[in-house]
Scaffold this motif. Structure first.
Motif, mmCIF file in Angstrom:
data_model
loop_
_atom_site.group_PDB
_atom_site.id
_atom_site.type_symbol
_atom_site.label_atom_id
_atom_site.label_comp_id
_atom_site.label_asym_id
_atom_site.label_seq_id
_atom_site.Cartn_x
_atom_site.Cartn_y
_atom_site.Cartn_z
ATOM 1 N N CYS A 1 9.217 9.679 8.035
ATOM 2 C CA CYS A 1 7.837 9.296 8.025
ATOM 3 C C CYS A 1 7.238 8.290 8.887
ATOM 4 N N HIS B 1 4.907 6.544 8.610
ATOM 5 C CA HIS B 1 4.309 5.238 8.286
ATOM 6 C C HIS B 1 5.293 4.406 7.395
ATOM 7 N N CYS B 2 6.115 5.065 6.392
ATOM 8 C CA CYS B 2 7.146 4.462 5.648
ATOM 9 C C CYS B 2 8.508 4.689 5.938
ATOM 10 N N CYS C 1 5.109 11.712 5.483
ATOM 11 C CA CYS C 1 5.487 12.333 3.871
ATOM 12 C C CYS C 1 4.283 12.643 3.123
ATOM 13 N N CYS D 1 2.228 9.536 1.662
ATOM 14 C CA CYS D 1 1.440 8.888 2.685
ATOM 15 C C CYS D 1 0.258 9.616 3.054
ATOM 16 N N ARG E 1 -0.440 3.378 -1.606
ATOM 17 C CA ARG E 1 0.937 3.779 -1.454
ATOM 18 C C ARG E 1 2.290 2.938 -1.848
HETATM 19 ZN ZN LIG Z 1 5.515 8.284 4.441
#
Ligand SMILES: [Zn+2]
Length: 361
Positions: A58, A60-61, A93, A96, A156
């Motif tokens: 992902c 973002h994470c 994901c 997110c 999140r």
């Molecule tokens: Zn994520």
């Protein structure tokens, strides 16, 4: 807002408005004309297969995509006039993706958003700009819109900043094709180059990848249907080498011996059982308590299992693949991600709630 703005934040916002003027203009027209919302379409299955093959993460994470734990994000949301163009889509994901959606709802309420136009346009604009820059410049750039960014971190990561970013993420669908390497601008450099130089990479990065592969397999609860043999007292070496695409068996034992020493008291089978147990418990809690339960209550459950086995936190968490140094909500988040729960956090007076996340609006 005008070009003479002297305060740095206003100046940045002004530049961002120019950069994303077609997004903002499109949204404005969409809301003004009360245009009918399009159906959203997801990333093609050929692309999804490539992401899985690449062990994509992902953006973002950094959570690795597997099974159905990922979703197609419309960066400019469909409900604000966004399109299904590849340029407007990226794979994130589910957690997110859900958190972004909950941020939008926290700021704007529920669609149709034409009902809050034009009076709430400022909020729409801030959300859209935040949405675009967190994709184009990495999640941390969202801090330029603190009121939006904090809502995301809250939902999140229970208010924390993510421990680590992605290493093998892909950008907007328009920026890559099947067969191409992870290209996300926010990828951490070290592993991105290791990925392309499998055989010539340094030993340490190689071992790190192997160890990671090992943990990935260990926690792959959605195991392929042909892994019946792993239930009959699996040796770690077999699990790893048996499914490894590359034969590097000479280096492998060093990693696996290290792992065995540190977590010999908790077998893979036990970890699988625990994960199933926590998954069942979480689903039960969600069903009984209007779709939510407290972080603290969940952690109590984890803690009880550790005590029952007489393990130290360090070795218990290591066997589970949870970062020992991470703060509390982050540890719970890691376990929930591993069991594949679809959740966001919600801050309350009595602590953080784990809330079942609904799919995109
Ligand atoms: Zn994520």
């Amino acid at each position: 807002m005008n070009a003479q703005s002297t305060r740095p934040q206003e100046e940045t916002h002004h530049l961002l408005k120019l950069k994303y003027q077609s997004v903002l203009g499109g949204a404005k027209n969409f809301l003004k004309n009360r245009t009918k919302t399009k159906n959203r379409s997801s990333c093609s299955s050929i692309r999804v297969n490539w992401l899985i093959t690449c062990e994509a993460e992902c953006p973002h994470c950094g959570l690795r995509f597997r099974g159905g734990n990922h979703n197609t994000e419309h960066i400019h949301p469909i409900s604000l006039g966004g399109t299904n163009n590849n340029d407007n889509r990226i794979q994130l994901c589910k957690n997110c993706n859900n958190a972004r959606n909950s941020v939008m709802q926290a700021l704007l309420g529920h669609p149709p958003f034409s009902k809050i136009f034009p009076q709430e346009w400022d909020a729409v604009e801030r959300y859209l700009l935040w949405s675009e820059i967190t994709i184009d410049e990495g999640l941390s750039s969202g801090a330029r819109f603190p009121e939006v960014h904090e809502l995301f971190l809250e939902a999140r990561f229970a208010g924390e900043s993510p421990v680590s970013g992605p290493k093998k993420a892909f950008g907007r669908l328009s920026t890559w094709g099947v067969g191409e390497e992870p290209n996300y601008i926010g990828n951490t450099a070290a592993l991105r180059s290791a990925h392309t130089k499998t055989t010539t990479g340094t030993i340490s990065s190689f071992l790190r990848r192997k160890a990671r592969l090992f943990f990935d397999r260990l926690f792959d609860y959605e195991s392929p249907t042909n892994t019946g043999q792993t239930t009959s007292s699996p040796l770690r070496e077999e699990v790893v080498t048996g499914q490894s695409a590359v034969d590097e068996s000479k280096v492998l034992p060093k990693v696996t011996q290290g792992e065995q020493k540190s977590n010999q008291e908790l077998s893979e089978t036990e970890v699988s059982i625990l994960r199933q147990k926590w998954n069942d418990h979480a689903l039960n809690c969600l069903a009984q308590n209007d779709g939510s339960f407290f972080v603290g209550d969940f952690w109590q459950l984890v803690s009880d299992e550790r005590i029952a086995r007489g393990l130290s936190w360090r070795s218990f968490e290591r066997a589970l693949g949870v970062t020992h140094k991470a703060a509390m909500p982050s540890k719970v988040r890691q376990i929930l991600e591993q069991i594949g729960l679809n959740f966001i956090f919600e801050k309350t007076e009595n602590g953080y709630l784990i809330v079942e996340a609904s799919e995109e609006e």
